[in-house]
Design an enzyme around this catalytic site. Structure first.
Site, PDB file in Angstrom:
ATOM      1  N   ASP A   1      23.560  58.668  -1.006  1.00 60.45           N
ATOM      2  CA  ASP A   1      24.656  59.640  -0.860  1.00 60.45           C
ATOM      3  C   ASP A   1      24.290  60.948  -1.563  1.00 60.45           C
ATOM      4  O   ASP A   1      24.772  61.241  -2.657  1.00 60.45           O
ATOM      5  CB  ASP A   1      25.938  59.039  -1.449  1.00 60.45           C
ATOM      6  CG  ASP A   1      27.153  59.926  -1.224  1.00 60.45           C
ATOM      7  OD1 ASP A   1      27.152  60.724  -0.270  1.00 60.45           O
ATOM      8  OD2 ASP A   1      28.114  59.816  -2.017  1.00 60.45           O
ATOM      9  N   VAL A   2      23.422  61.729  -0.897  1.00 59.88           N
ATOM     10  CA  VAL A   2      22.986  63.000  -1.490  1.00 59.88           C
ATOM     11  C   VAL A   2      23.630  64.203  -0.800  1.00 59.88           C
ATOM     12  O   VAL A   2      23.395  65.343  -1.191  1.00 59.88           O
ATOM     13  CB  VAL A   2      21.456  63.127  -1.479  1.00 59.88           C
ATOM     14  CG1 VAL A   2      20.838  62.183  -2.494  1.00 59.88           C
ATOM     15  CG2 VAL A   2      20.882  62.853  -0.095  1.00 59.88           C
ATOM     16  N   LYS A   3      24.425  63.966   0.240  1.00 61.92           N
ATOM     17  CA  LYS A   3      25.243  65.010   0.878  1.00 61.92           C
ATOM     18  C   LYS A   3      24.442  66.273   1.185  1.00 61.92           C
ATOM     19  O   LYS A   3      24.754  67.371   0.727  1.00 61.92           O
ATOM     20  CB  LYS A   3      26.456  65.342   0.009  1.00 61.92           C
ATOM     21  CG  LYS A   3      27.402  64.161  -0.227  1.00 61.92           C
ATOM     22  CD  LYS A   3      28.608  64.589  -1.055  1.00 61.92           C
ATOM     23  CE  LYS A   3      29.583  63.439  -1.250  1.00 61.92           C
ATOM     24  NZ  LYS A   3      29.063  62.411  -2.174  1.00 61.92           N
TER      25      LYS A   3
ATOM     26  N   HIS B   1      23.147  69.598   2.706  1.00 62.71           N
ATOM     27  CA  HIS B   1      23.889  70.730   3.279  1.00 62.71           C
ATOM     28  C   HIS B   1      23.035  71.977   3.108  1.00 62.71           C
ATOM     29  O   HIS B   1      22.973  72.562   2.020  1.00 62.71           O
ATOM     30  CB  HIS B   1      25.237  70.885   2.572  1.00 62.71           C
ATOM     31  CG  HIS B   1      26.143  71.879   3.206  1.00 62.71           C
ATOM     32  ND1 HIS B   1      27.441  72.066   2.792  1.00 62.71           N
ATOM     33  CD2 HIS B   1      25.967  72.740   4.232  1.00 62.71           C
ATOM     34  CE1 HIS B   1      28.022  73.002   3.535  1.00 62.71           C
ATOM     35  NE2 HIS B   1      27.131  73.433   4.407  1.00 62.71           N
ATOM     36  N   ASP B   2      22.363  72.390   4.192  1.00 61.80           N
ATOM     37  CA  ASP B   2      21.490  73.554   4.142  1.00 61.80           C
ATOM     38  C   ASP B   2      21.230  73.970   5.584  1.00 61.80           C
ATOM     39  O   ASP B   2      21.857  73.444   6.510  1.00 61.80           O
ATOM     40  CB  ASP B   2      20.185  73.207   3.407  1.00 61.80           C
ATOM     41  CG  ASP B   2      19.602  74.399   2.649  1.00 61.80           C
ATOM     42  OD1 ASP B   2      19.446  75.469   3.284  1.00 61.80           O
ATOM     43  OD2 ASP B   2      19.309  74.261   1.453  1.00 61.80           O
ATOM     44  N   ILE B   3      20.324  74.901   5.787  1.00 66.07           N
ATOM     45  CA  ILE B   3      20.007  75.301   7.153  1.00 66.07           C
ATOM     46  C   ILE B   3      19.372  74.115   7.879  1.00 66.07           C
ATOM     47  O   ILE B   3      18.802  73.213   7.244  1.00 66.07           O
ATOM     48  CB  ILE B   3      19.097  76.534   7.185  1.00 66.07           C
ATOM     49  CG1 ILE B   3      17.747  76.237   6.542  1.00 66.07           C
ATOM     50  CG2 ILE B   3      19.778  77.729   6.502  1.00 66.07           C
ATOM     51  CD1 ILE B   3      16.731  77.356   6.711  1.00 66.07           C
TER      52      ILE B   3
ATOM     53  N   THR C   1      37.066  63.444  -1.315  1.00 63.77           N
ATOM     54  CA  THR C   1      38.311  62.793  -1.720  1.00 63.77           C
ATOM     55  C   THR C   1      38.911  63.410  -2.980  1.00 63.77           C
ATOM     56  O   THR C   1      40.044  63.093  -3.349  1.00 63.77           O
ATOM     57  CB  THR C   1      38.100  61.283  -1.945  1.00 63.77           C
ATOM     58  OG1 THR C   1      36.972  61.089  -2.810  1.00 63.77           O
ATOM     59  CG2 THR C   1      37.837  60.589  -0.622  1.00 63.77           C
TER      60      THR C   1
ATOM     61  N   GLN D   1      39.992  61.843  -8.536  1.00 66.27           N
ATOM     62  CA  GLN D   1      40.263  61.664  -7.111  1.00 66.27           C
ATOM     63  C   GLN D   1      41.666  62.160  -6.765  1.00 66.27           C
ATOM     64  O   GLN D   1      42.604  61.998  -7.559  1.00 66.27           O
ATOM     65  CB  GLN D   1      40.127  60.189  -6.723  1.00 66.27           C
ATOM     66  CG  GLN D   1      38.754  59.601  -6.966  1.00 66.27           C
ATOM     67  CD  GLN D   1      37.706  60.121  -6.008  1.00 66.27           C
ATOM     68  OE1 GLN D   1      38.010  60.817  -5.040  1.00 66.27           O
ATOM     69  NE2 GLN D   1      36.458  59.800  -6.285  1.00 66.27           N
TER      70      GLN D   1
ATOM     71  N   ARG E   1      33.599  53.805 -10.597  1.00 64.32           N
ATOM     72  CA  ARG E   1      33.986  53.565 -11.986  1.00 64.32           C
ATOM     73  C   ARG E   1      34.817  52.304 -12.218  1.00 64.32           C
ATOM     74  O   ARG E   1      34.637  51.649 -13.263  1.00 64.32           O
ATOM     75  CB  ARG E   1      34.692  54.805 -12.533  1.00 64.32           C
ATOM     76  CG  ARG E   1      33.720  55.932 -12.865  1.00 64.32           C
ATOM     77  CD  ARG E   1      34.394  57.270 -13.008  1.00 64.32           C
ATOM     78  NE  ARG E   1      34.784  57.818 -11.704  1.00 64.32           N
ATOM     79  CZ  ARG E   1      35.312  59.017 -11.531  1.00 64.32           C
ATOM     80  NH1 ARG E   1      35.544  59.799 -12.568  1.00 64.32           N
ATOM     81  NH2 ARG E   1      35.606  59.454 -10.323  1.00 64.32           N
TER      82      ARG E   1
ATOM     83  N   THR F   1      15.748  72.966   6.974  1.00 63.98           N
ATOM     84  CA  THR F   1      15.608  72.408   5.630  1.00 63.98           C
ATOM     85  C   THR F   1      16.180  71.000   5.558  1.00 63.98           C
ATOM     86  O   THR F   1      15.584  70.100   4.946  1.00 63.98           O
ATOM     87  CB  THR F   1      16.304  73.319   4.607  1.00 63.98           C
ATOM     88  OG1 THR F   1      15.657  74.595   4.607  1.00 63.98           O
ATOM     89  CG2 THR F   1      16.258  72.729   3.206  1.00 63.98           C
TER      90      THR F   1
ATOM     91  N   LYS G   1      25.338  52.146  -3.469  1.00 64.18           N
ATOM     92  CA  LYS G   1      25.302  53.598  -3.303  1.00 64.18           C
ATOM     93  C   LYS G   1      24.539  54.231  -4.451  1.00 64.18           C
ATOM     94  O   LYS G   1      24.876  54.060  -5.614  1.00 64.18           O
ATOM     95  CB  LYS G   1      26.702  54.202  -3.244  1.00 64.18           C
ATOM     96  CG  LYS G   1      26.681  55.726  -3.022  1.00 64.18           C
ATOM     97  CD  LYS G   1      28.073  56.306  -2.889  1.00 64.18           C
ATOM     98  CE  LYS G   1      28.658  56.765  -4.190  1.00 64.18           C
ATOM     99  NZ  LYS G   1      28.041  58.047  -4.674  1.00 64.18           N
TER     100      LYS G   1
END
Length: 230
Positions: free
Chosen positions: A60-62, A64-66, A119, A189, A210, A69, A35
């Site tokens: 894993d850059v998540k 979240h936009d229109i 999480t 977490q 970690r 985009t 990851k």
């Protein structure tokens, strides 16, 4: 006989390119995927993919936009050939559909995984954002939206695995972070499980950061976790 699926994903989040290469080389042989998250990708960008990678990448850059985009961002990331790519389910159906369409239909396209509820978030945190439901109910709501909109799978905590499997069966990929081996520091977490518990509940993959990367011997830590879930 087919080789068993390696269900461990090691999270390599460091802005230090040399350290990242060292960690990837040490833990990669024990993992199904590596990851690369926001910290390393923000620091290194596409160069994070230039090191020899012993296994596929979960980017894993998540996003979240229109919708437009996010679709553009997905297309921009395709040359890196990540095996999995995350978007936020809370971005809505049109955004998820745009991401899935932008990912294309080729065999090597990235699987689009929708992040449900982080999480690190518990019921009190959700309430502070105006969501009265508990995390499990919100995860289920977002899961219905994401899967109906074309997502290949979900990112959820171990607490929601059983509910999601009951609702959707074995088909969706469930990637589960918030994994802590027994006796590990919980850190930031809120909804956690051990590797063995998460796999027993039906996780497709577990993400461990970690407890591996901060260990005195990351390779040994990764090998121990991988061995405990095979």
């Amino acid at each position: 006989m087919d080789a068993p699926i390696k269900r461990l994903i090691a999270a390599i989040d460091t802005p230090d390119a040399a350290r990242a290469r060292e960690l990837i080389g040490a833990v990669g042989p024990h993992c199904g995927l590596i990851k690369l998250g926001l910290e390393i990708f923000s620091a290194l960008g596409p160069a994070a993919f230039e090191a020899p990678l012993p296994c596929p990448v979960f980017l894993d850059v998540k996003l979240h936009d229109i919708p437009n985009t996010v679709a553009g961002a997905v297309r921009a990331l395709l040359p890196l050939r990540p095996a999995m790519l995350t978007i936020h389910a809370a971005g809505g159906g049109a955004m998820i559909e745009a991401a899935r369409k932008a990912a294309g239909s080729a065999d090597h396209r990235p699987l689009i995984l929708a992040v449900t509820v982080l999480t690190s978030i518990d019921a009190r945190d959700l309430a502070a954002t105006g969501i009265a439901d508990d995390p499990c109910a919100q995860v289920l709501r977002l899961a219905h939206l994401a899967l109906a909109s074309g997502a290949d799978g979900l990112v959820c905590s171990a607490d929601e695995i059983a509910v999601l499997r009951d609702e959707f069966g074995p088909a969706p990929i469930l990637v589960v972070p918030g994994i802590r081996p027994a006796g590990s520091d919980v850190g930031d977490q809120a909804r956690i499980a051990t590797p063995q518990d998460a796999i027993a509940r039906g996780a497709s993959y577990i993400v461990v950061g970690r407890p591996i990367t901060a260990a005195a011997d990351p390779a040994a830590a990764a090998a121990a976790i991988a061995g405990s879930i095979t």
